[in-house]
Design an enzyme around this catalytic site. Sequence first.
Site, PDB file in Angstrom:
ATOM      1  N   ASN A  82       0.808  -1.229   0.000  1.00  0.00           N
ATOM      2  CA  ASN A  82       0.000   0.000   0.000  1.00  0.00           C
ATOM      3  C   ASN A  82       0.838   1.274   0.000  1.00  0.00           C
ATOM      4  OD1 ASN A  82      -2.429   1.795   1.002  1.00  0.00           O
ATOM      5  ND2 ASN A  82      -0.833   1.994   2.570  1.00  0.00           N
ATOM      6  N   ALA A  83       2.066   1.225   0.517  1.00  0.00           N
ATOM      7  CA  ALA A  83       2.865   2.461   0.637  1.00  0.00           C
ATOM      8  C   ALA A  83       2.973   3.141  -0.716  1.00  0.00           C
ATOM      9  CB  ALA A  83       4.256   2.136   1.175  1.00  0.00           C
ATOM     10  N   TYR A 147       3.237   9.641 -11.418  1.00  0.00           N
ATOM     11  CA  TYR A 147       2.442   8.838 -10.482  1.00  0.00           C
ATOM     12  C   TYR A 147       1.544   7.854 -11.250  1.00  0.00           C
ATOM     13  CZ  TYR A 147      -1.050   7.989  -6.769  1.00  0.00           C
ATOM     14  OH  TYR A 147      -1.893   7.421  -5.855  1.00  0.00           O
ATOM     15  N   GLY A 178     -10.390   5.856  -5.849  1.00  0.00           N
ATOM     16  CA  GLY A 178     -10.584   7.179  -6.433  1.00  0.00           C
ATOM     17  C   GLY A 178      -9.935   8.188  -5.494  1.00  0.00           C
ATOM     18  N   PHE A 179     -10.523   9.354  -5.360  1.00  0.00           N
ATOM     19  CA  PHE A 179      -9.946  10.373  -4.461  1.00  0.00           C
ATOM     20  C   PHE A 179     -10.423  10.107  -3.030  1.00  0.00           C
ATOM     21  CE2 PHE A 179      -9.322  12.058  -8.587  1.00  0.00           C
ATOM     22  CZ  PHE A 179      -8.170  12.820  -8.495  1.00  0.00           C
TER      23      PHE A 179
HETATM   24  P1  NAP Z   1      -0.623   8.873   2.833  1.00  0.00           P
HETATM   25  O1  NAP Z   1      -1.677   9.238   3.809  1.00  0.00           O
HETATM   26  O2  NAP Z   1       0.287   9.905   2.291  1.00  0.00           O
HETATM   27  O3  NAP Z   1       0.232   7.675   3.470  1.00  0.00           O
HETATM   28  C1  NAP Z   1       1.295   7.130   2.743  1.00  0.00           C
HETATM   29  C2  NAP Z   1       1.826   5.942   3.492  1.00  0.00           C
HETATM   30  O4  NAP Z   1       2.905   5.371   2.720  1.00  0.00           O
HETATM   31  C3  NAP Z   1       2.375   6.327   4.845  1.00  0.00           C
HETATM   32  O5  NAP Z   1       2.125   5.307   5.770  1.00  0.00           O
HETATM   33  C4  NAP Z   1       3.874   6.447   4.567  1.00  0.00           C
HETATM   34  O6  NAP Z   1       4.621   6.150   5.734  1.00  0.00           O
HETATM   35  C5  NAP Z   1       4.070   5.340   3.535  1.00  0.00           C
HETATM   36  N1  NAP Z   1       5.265   5.570   2.746  1.00  0.00           N
HETATM   37  C6  NAP Z   1       5.501   6.559   1.852  1.00  0.00           C
HETATM   38  N2  NAP Z   1       6.736   6.426   1.348  1.00  0.00           N
HETATM   39  C7  NAP Z   1       7.285   5.337   1.943  1.00  0.00           C
HETATM   40  C8  NAP Z   1       8.524   4.677   1.838  1.00  0.00           C
HETATM   41  N3  NAP Z   1       9.500   5.130   1.035  1.00  0.00           N
HETATM   42  N4  NAP Z   1       8.736   3.570   2.596  1.00  0.00           N
HETATM   43  C9  NAP Z   1       7.793   3.127   3.437  1.00  0.00           C
HETATM   44  N5  NAP Z   1       6.579   3.701   3.570  1.00  0.00           N
HETATM   45  C10 NAP Z   1       6.351   4.787   2.835  1.00  0.00           C
HETATM   46  O7  NAP Z   1      -1.248   8.176   1.526  1.00  0.00           O
HETATM   47  P2  NAP Z   1      -2.624   7.420   1.295  1.00  0.00           P
HETATM   48  O8  NAP Z   1      -3.533   8.363   0.637  1.00  0.00           O
HETATM   49  O9  NAP Z   1      -3.034   6.669   2.495  1.00  0.00           O
HETATM   50  O10 NAP Z   1      -2.136   6.408   0.153  1.00  0.00           O
HETATM   51  C11 NAP Z   1      -1.992   5.019   0.357  1.00  0.00           C
HETATM   52  C12 NAP Z   1      -1.907   4.361  -1.014  1.00  0.00           C
HETATM   53  O11 NAP Z   1      -3.104   4.629  -1.742  1.00  0.00           O
HETATM   54  C13 NAP Z   1      -0.772   4.892  -1.882  1.00  0.00           C
HETATM   55  O12 NAP Z   1      -0.222   3.851  -2.644  1.00  0.00           O
HETATM   56  C14 NAP Z   1      -1.474   5.888  -2.778  1.00  0.00           C
HETATM   57  O13 NAP Z   1      -0.769   6.086  -3.981  1.00  0.00           O
HETATM   58  C15 NAP Z   1      -2.794   5.192  -2.998  1.00  0.00           C
HETATM   59  N6  NAP Z   1      -3.901   6.046  -3.417  1.00  0.00           N
HETATM   60  C16 NAP Z   1      -4.297   7.100  -2.658  1.00  0.00           C
HETATM   61  C17 NAP Z   1      -5.376   7.874  -3.103  1.00  0.00           C
HETATM   62  C18 NAP Z   1      -5.882   9.053  -2.334  1.00  0.00           C
HETATM   63  O14 NAP Z   1      -6.730   9.793  -2.876  1.00  0.00           O
HETATM   64  N7  NAP Z   1      -5.467   9.295  -1.100  1.00  0.00           N
HETATM   65  C19 NAP Z   1      -6.003   7.557  -4.315  1.00  0.00           C
HETATM   66  C20 NAP Z   1      -5.568   6.467  -5.043  1.00  0.00           C
HETATM   67  C21 NAP Z   1      -4.504   5.706  -4.590  1.00  0.00           C
HETATM   68  P3  NAP Z   1       5.618   7.195   6.435  1.00  0.00           P
HETATM   69  O15 NAP Z   1       5.589   8.485   5.689  1.00  0.00           O
HETATM   70  O16 NAP Z   1       5.100   7.286   7.826  1.00  0.00           O
HETATM   71  O17 NAP Z   1       6.901   6.485   6.309  1.00  0.00           O
END
Ligand code: NAP
Length: 240
Positions: A82-83, A147, A178-179
């Site tokens: 998921n990261a 991205y 989605g978002f």
């Molecule tokens: P977020 O709130 O920014 O959280 C990102 C997570 O990834 C944090 O736990 C962060 O941990 C971890 N992370 C980032 N870089 C890392 C690294 N180099 N090594 C280890 N951990 C790392 O993001 P989110 O929105 O929950 O996103 C989770 C996933 O869903 C991602 O893959 C994102 O692309 C995807 N996504 C999000 C959305 C959205 O609208 N939010 C939409 C579609 C897809 P630390 O910073 O604490 O290390």
Amino acid sequence: MASLGLEDKVILVTGGSRGIGAAIVNLLEDMGAKVAYTCRNPSESQNGKLAIEADVTDLAAMEAAAQKVEDKLGPVYGVVANAGTNKDNFYTKLTPEDWDAVSNVNLKGVNHTIKPLISGMYERGEGSIVCTSSISGERGNVAQTNYAATKAAIIGLVKSLSREAARYGVRANAVAPGFIDTDMTIALPDKVKDKIIAEIPFRRFGKPEDVAWAVAFLLSPVASNYVTGEVLRVNGAHHT
Ligand code: NAP
């Protein structure tokens, strides 16, 4: 009573400290799974859960994390890659560093997450891998060429892996949120947010829990036992 069958299953979630990953960790724990998660900076408030400091861009760190989970919790059944990260900008303004930073986490990092654990899953003849793609990987998005390219690649990865892994009883799927309201979208200017919301038939961003339930379904050896190579969209009808 019916259940998703995740009780006592050992599951590793990357990026479990915040946002969607934290919602996945909490839901799986509620379902009785033995959950470990990785992030770069586990905080004190996360004590009590198996939080492992490991950067997904570092293969050796992820191999050590996988070993630690198996030593402390037992053989891993489920992996949630998921990261993720973003460095949004118009294509002409993106630097080579912006490309590397995003693909190192979102693509290489997913490989580093799965690789140390998949042979054991094959040997045991069971397992479920769920990777986080994105709406941007399917429909594209302005200022997200770097991205979106990684998130489209994730779909190719799970579709190919599902074909290889099927003979071992292991499944590989993706969720495409989605978002969603998390730190990743909080920085969007209000004007941009309003424009996006106007395009979403649900007229709001999703919640991290909305994605967590979809992940739990894909992990389940009961509910999704014959589902593999699939992309489950969680987007409030914000389709292409
Ligand atoms: P977020 O709130 O920014 O959280 C990102 C997570 O990834 C944090 O736990 C962060 O941990 C971890 N992370 C980032 N870089 C890392 C690294 N180099 N090594 C280890 N951990 C790392 O993001 P989110 O929105 O929950 O996103 C989770 C996933 O869903 C991602 O893959 C994102 O692309 C995807 N996504 C999000 C959305 C959205 O609208 N939010 C939409 C579609 C897809 P630390 O910073 O604490 O290390």
